[in-house]
Enzyme design. Structure first.
Site, PDB file in Angstrom:
ATOM      1  N   HIS A 134       0.613  -0.701  -0.236  1.00  0.00           N
ATOM      2  CA  HIS A 134      -0.490  -0.329  -0.118  1.00  0.00           C
ATOM      3  C   HIS A 134       0.718   1.461  -0.042  1.00  0.00           C
ATOM      4  O   HIS A 134       0.338   2.367  -0.038  1.00  0.00           O
ATOM      5  CB  HIS A 134      -0.920  -0.430   1.402  1.00  0.00           C
ATOM      6  CG  HIS A 134      -0.598   0.058   2.824  1.00  0.00           C
ATOM      7  ND1 HIS A 134       0.299  -0.572   3.630  1.00  0.00           N
ATOM      8  CD2 HIS A 134      -0.319   1.717   3.113  1.00  0.00           C
ATOM      9  CE1 HIS A 134       0.610  -0.152   4.003  1.00  0.00           C
ATOM     10  NE2 HIS A 134       0.930   1.387   3.989  1.00  0.00           N
ATOM     11  N   ASP A 164       0.336  -7.832   1.396  1.00  0.00           N
ATOM     12  CA  ASP A 164       0.647  -6.200   1.504  1.00  0.00           C
ATOM     13  C   ASP A 164       2.045  -6.050   1.767  1.00  0.00           C
ATOM     14  O   ASP A 164       2.781  -5.339   2.524  1.00  0.00           O
ATOM     15  CB  ASP A 164      -0.091  -5.361   2.916  1.00  0.00           C
ATOM     16  CG  ASP A 164       0.341  -3.602   2.860  1.00  0.00           C
ATOM     17  OD1 ASP A 164       0.446  -3.678   1.556  1.00  0.00           O
ATOM     18  OD2 ASP A 164       0.412  -3.291   3.494  1.00  0.00           O
ATOM     19  N   SER A 238       5.049   2.743   8.152  1.00  0.00           N
ATOM     20  CA  SER A 238       4.695   1.671   6.915  1.00  0.00           C
ATOM     21  C   SER A 238       5.624   0.700   6.036  1.00  0.00           C
ATOM     22  O   SER A 238       6.050   1.174   5.559  1.00  0.00           O
ATOM     23  CB  SER A 238       3.118   1.756   5.958  1.00  0.00           C
ATOM     24  OG  SER A 238       2.378   0.954   6.642  1.00  0.00           O
TER      25      SER A 238
END
Length: 382
Positions: A134, A164, A238
């Protein structure tokens, strides 16, 4: 298929948003299932902690691993990003931070809209980087900043939305520092962990805490099996690594629970036992092939096994002569107690391989051969 009850807490994926970060409903998207366990050769041998007598300081560990942690900026042409649904001219998590001027300068200089910022880490000296899917999804350009300030354009090698995880690569004129995988199966609840990344686009940062729980299903996909950590991580973290005290990557930071948009001490990292084999397959093929049976499932009513409540027309289960109402109790010699276990088992099989499904049909136990199919992109239940 059985789905766990909805949760009430907001879960945030940690890329700084334009289009790359999203708030996701905390309801499950499918039965959670870890990926197949990797071969031991994917992991470095366990080593003595850099902090040998307790974490009086993390400075030696930071010096050891810091050069391999990278910051990632992603952008899209201004015209394309204006047309994208949910477009925001500037990521709200960047507003008011020292990183805001860098976003605006880059936008003015290149006629681009910055979609966000995230983190990653080098896993070999040739410039291979692991991050979250993402973080880099939908980007026209990916720019990687190293700890020494050097910047390089990056190419997407491959990504896997179901876990992911993404792999990108940069080309540098010299060998680059990198960090090894650690075996997350050896991590205990209560172990120290150090998270590194690029929170709010501010640049390289580290935080420390402990592993609070294992096996968390946070409702982001059918293969959820996260570490819960209390090391503070925020939007922008992230794709960054979490290290054990030996300087090995044992998790990839992915999401937080946050009613405010910032850290409240509940973060989630995907363990290396799941990530490492995904990364290796992405490096080889640029995509992930998973096994698929073509059934809708419900956990069995108190007798073990998983009940079939729907069958895809012309899918592997139909061709194997499975029936609605059959209860799958084992795959080959592996007992199956929940739909989560079945999805994990079938996903681990190579498509077009044959498995023996042991089923209970009425009061009879049968063994049926099934040719495992290719899991479709639209994320079926199994």
């Amino acid at each position: 298929m059985h789905r766990p009850a909805s949760r009430l807490l907001p879960v945030l994926l940690l890329g700084i948003p334009g289009l790359t970060m999203q708030t996701v409903a905390a309801c499950a998207q499918g039965a959670a299932s870890p990926a197949p366990q990797p071969t031991p050769s994917l992991f470095a041998a366990p080593v003595a902690p850099v902090v040998s007598s307790g974490p009086l300081t993390f400075a030696p560990l930071v010096r050891q691993v810091g050069p391999a942690v990278v910051n990632i900026a992603v952008s899209q042409s201004a015209q394309d990003s204006r047309q994208a649904p949910g477009h925001q001219p500037l990521p709200p998590s960047v507003k008011g931070t020292p990183f805001e001027h860098r976003f605006r300068e880059r936008m003015r200089a290149h006629g681009e809209e910055m979609l966000g910022a995230g983190s990653g880490f080098l896993i070999d000296p040739t410039g291979v980087i692991v991050t979250n899917a993402h973080v880099v999804g939908g980007a026209d350009q990916i720019t990687v900043s190293l700890a020494d300030g050097a910047e390089y354009p990056a190419q997407l090698v491959g990504s896997d939305d179901l876990t992911d995880i993404a792999v990108i690569q940069i080309r540098a004129p010299r060998p680059l520092p990198f960090v090894p995988w650690g075996d997350s199966r050896l991590v205990n609840i209560g172990d120290w962990i150090m998270a590194a990344g690029n929170p709010f686009g501010l640049g390289s940062s580290v935080t420390a805490g402990i592993v609070s729980a294992r096996g968390r299903d946070i409702g982001t996909g059918p293969f959820d099996d996260f570490f819960q950590i209390d090391a503070p991580i925020n939007p922008g973290n992230s794709g960054g690594p979490s290290f054990n005290l030996g300087g090995q990557v044992v998790a990839v930071n992915t999401a937080i629970v946050s009613p405010t948009g910032g850290s409240v001490g509940i973060g989630f990292g995907l363990p290396s036992e799941i990530v490492a084999p995904i990364v290796e397959e992405l490096r080889r093929k640029g995509r992930i092939d998973r096994g698929w049976l073509g059934v809708t499932l419900a956990d069995g009513p108190g007798h073990g096994g998983v009940q079939i409540v729907g069958i895809d027309r012309d899918g592997p289960a139909m061709k194997a002569h499975l029936h609605i109402g059959d209860v799958i109790i084992a795959v080959n010699d592996e007992p199956i107690d929940t739909s989560r276990m079945l999805i994990r088992s079938i996903a681990a099989k190579q498509p077009e391989s044959t498995v023996v499904l042991h089923i209970r049909r009425h009061h009879e136990i049968l063994g049926l051969n099934a040719c495992v199919g290719h899991r479709p992109d639209e994320d079926p239940e199994d």
